[in-house]
Structure formats: structure tokens, C-alpha cells
Design a protein around this motif. Structure first.
Motif, short mmCIF file in Angstrom:
data_model
loop_
_atom_site.label_atom_id
_atom_site.label_comp_id
_atom_site.label_asym_id
_atom_site.label_seq_id
_atom_site.Cartn_x
_atom_site.Cartn_y
_atom_site.Cartn_z
N ARG A 25 0.81 -1.09 -0.35
CA ARG A 25 -0.08 0.09 0.08
C ARG A 25 0.94 1.11 -0.10
NH1 ARG A 25 -5.37 1.70 2.82
NH2 ARG A 25 -5.50 -0.53 2.64
N GLY A 31 -5.10 2.83 -3.28
CA GLY A 31 -4.90 1.53 -3.51
C GLY A 31 -3.76 0.67 -3.04
N TRP A 32 -3.67 -0.12 -3.97
CA TRP A 32 -2.63 -1.23 -3.73
C TRP A 32 -1.76 -1.64 -4.93
CZ3 TRP A 32 -1.66 -3.76 1.13
CH2 TRP A 32 -2.71 -3.26 2.30
N TYR A 120 -8.50 -4.99 -4.86
CA TYR A 120 -7.56 -4.27 -4.26
C TYR A 120 -6.95 -3.08 -5.29
CZ TYR A 120 -6.93 -6.96 0.10
OH TYR A 120 -7.09 -7.61 1.32
N MET A 121 -7.15 -3.50 -6.84
CA MET A 121 -6.43 -2.82 -7.91
C MET A 121 -7.60 -2.36 -8.82
SD MET A 121 -3.25 -5.28 -8.43
CE MET A 121 -1.70 -4.55 -7.88
N PRO A 122 -7.23 -1.21 -9.35
CA PRO A 122 -7.97 -1.05 -10.63
C PRO A 122 -8.02 -2.23 -11.62
CG PRO A 122 -6.52 0.74 -10.08
CD PRO A 122 -5.95 -0.33 -9.35
#
Length: 152
Positions: A25, A31-32, A120-122
Motif C-alpha cells: 500500500r 490503492g494497492w 485491491y487494484m484497478p
């Protein structure tokens, strides 16, 4: 108007013994991400990945890095360019316990299952990680454009 610069960035697919993916992070954006970052001037994608692992996690990978994904990202609101994902192996509990994050850059890390990565991610980055996991199973790297396999 979009950002016309290009950036080479490298990331590492790192797993634990339960085959979960390591995500970090960042403190400087929401985000991650997988561990990694932009290459410095004159640095190869592989060198950038190794440097970022040392800087972000105090980690020397337990295996030689192997290319999994090369993704051409067109310029848009952010710089375009090549994004590379390398296999950095499976970390033992001892190596996980030795991870050290720079507090000014990373606020935490988590191992997540492959099906949790999209939470966790786009989407584009999640597809890139999913493709890296598939490339690992198939034993050959994959070329992408904007996170998708080109239909030529």
C-alpha cells in the motif's frame, strides 16, 4: 490533455507458501500495487525491479527474476510506456518476517488470493497481475497492450 511522457516501470510477482500474491500500500496514492516502480535513467527493467525490491522491502529475491508480462500502456492522464512484471518467487515465513517497509513510501503489505486481487487494484492492473499468474503456470511470458492480449 493527456500526459505524453513514457515511463518504464517494473513490478514483482511475489507469493507466499499458500500461493497468495504480495501487495503493498503506497503512502503517496490510493490503492494497492505489486512491489516495484519506475526505472531510473539508464536502468533496465530487471535492474529497476531488483532495486525497488531492495528499497521497498529490503528483499533480495530467493530466485533469479523471470519475465512474466510485458504490457504497453498508452499515454493518457498518466504517462504511458512499458510495464514489466517479473516472477520473484515464493517467500518463506522467515523472508516474510524480514520484510522492512520504508514508512515514507509504503504503509503496509498484505498477501491476497488471486481472486481477491481485483478488490485491491484497478481493473487494468488487476488483469496484468492475473495474466502474470497465468504466465507463471504456462511457463512463458505474455505480451499485452493496455492490459489486454492484442487480437492480431
Amino acid at each position: 490533455m493527456g500526459d505524453s511522457r513514457t515511463v518504464t516501470a517494473s513490478g514483482a510477482l511475489i507469493r507466499d507458501d499458500a500461493d497468495r500474491v504480495l501487495l503493498v500500500r503506497p503512502t503517496y496514492k490510493p490503492g494497492w500495487e505489486i512491489p516495484g516502480g519506475a526505472a531510473e535513467n539508464g536502468e533496465s527493467p530487471l535492474e529497476a525491479c531488483l532495486r525497488e525490491l531492495r528499497e521497498e522491502l529490503a528483499l533480495a529475491p530467493p530466485v533469479p527474476l523471470r519475465l512474466l508480462v510485458a504490457d504497453w500502456v498508452p499515454a493518457g492522464d498518466r504517462p504511458g510506456g512499458m510495464r514489466w512484471i517479473f516472477d520473484a518467487g515464493v517467500l518463506t515465513p522467515e523472508l516474510i518476517g524480514a520484510l522492512r517497509l520504508p514508512p515514507a513510501e509504503l504503509s503496509g503489505y498484505e498477501f491476497v488470493s488471486a481472486d481477491q486481487v481485483p478488490d485491491y487494484m484497478p481493473p487494468r492492473r488487476a488483469r496484468r497481475v492475473e495474466t502474470a499468474l497465468n504466465a507463471l503456470k504456462r511457463g512463458c511470458p505474455v505480451y499485452l497492450e493496455a492490459g489486454e492480449e492484442p487480437g492480431l
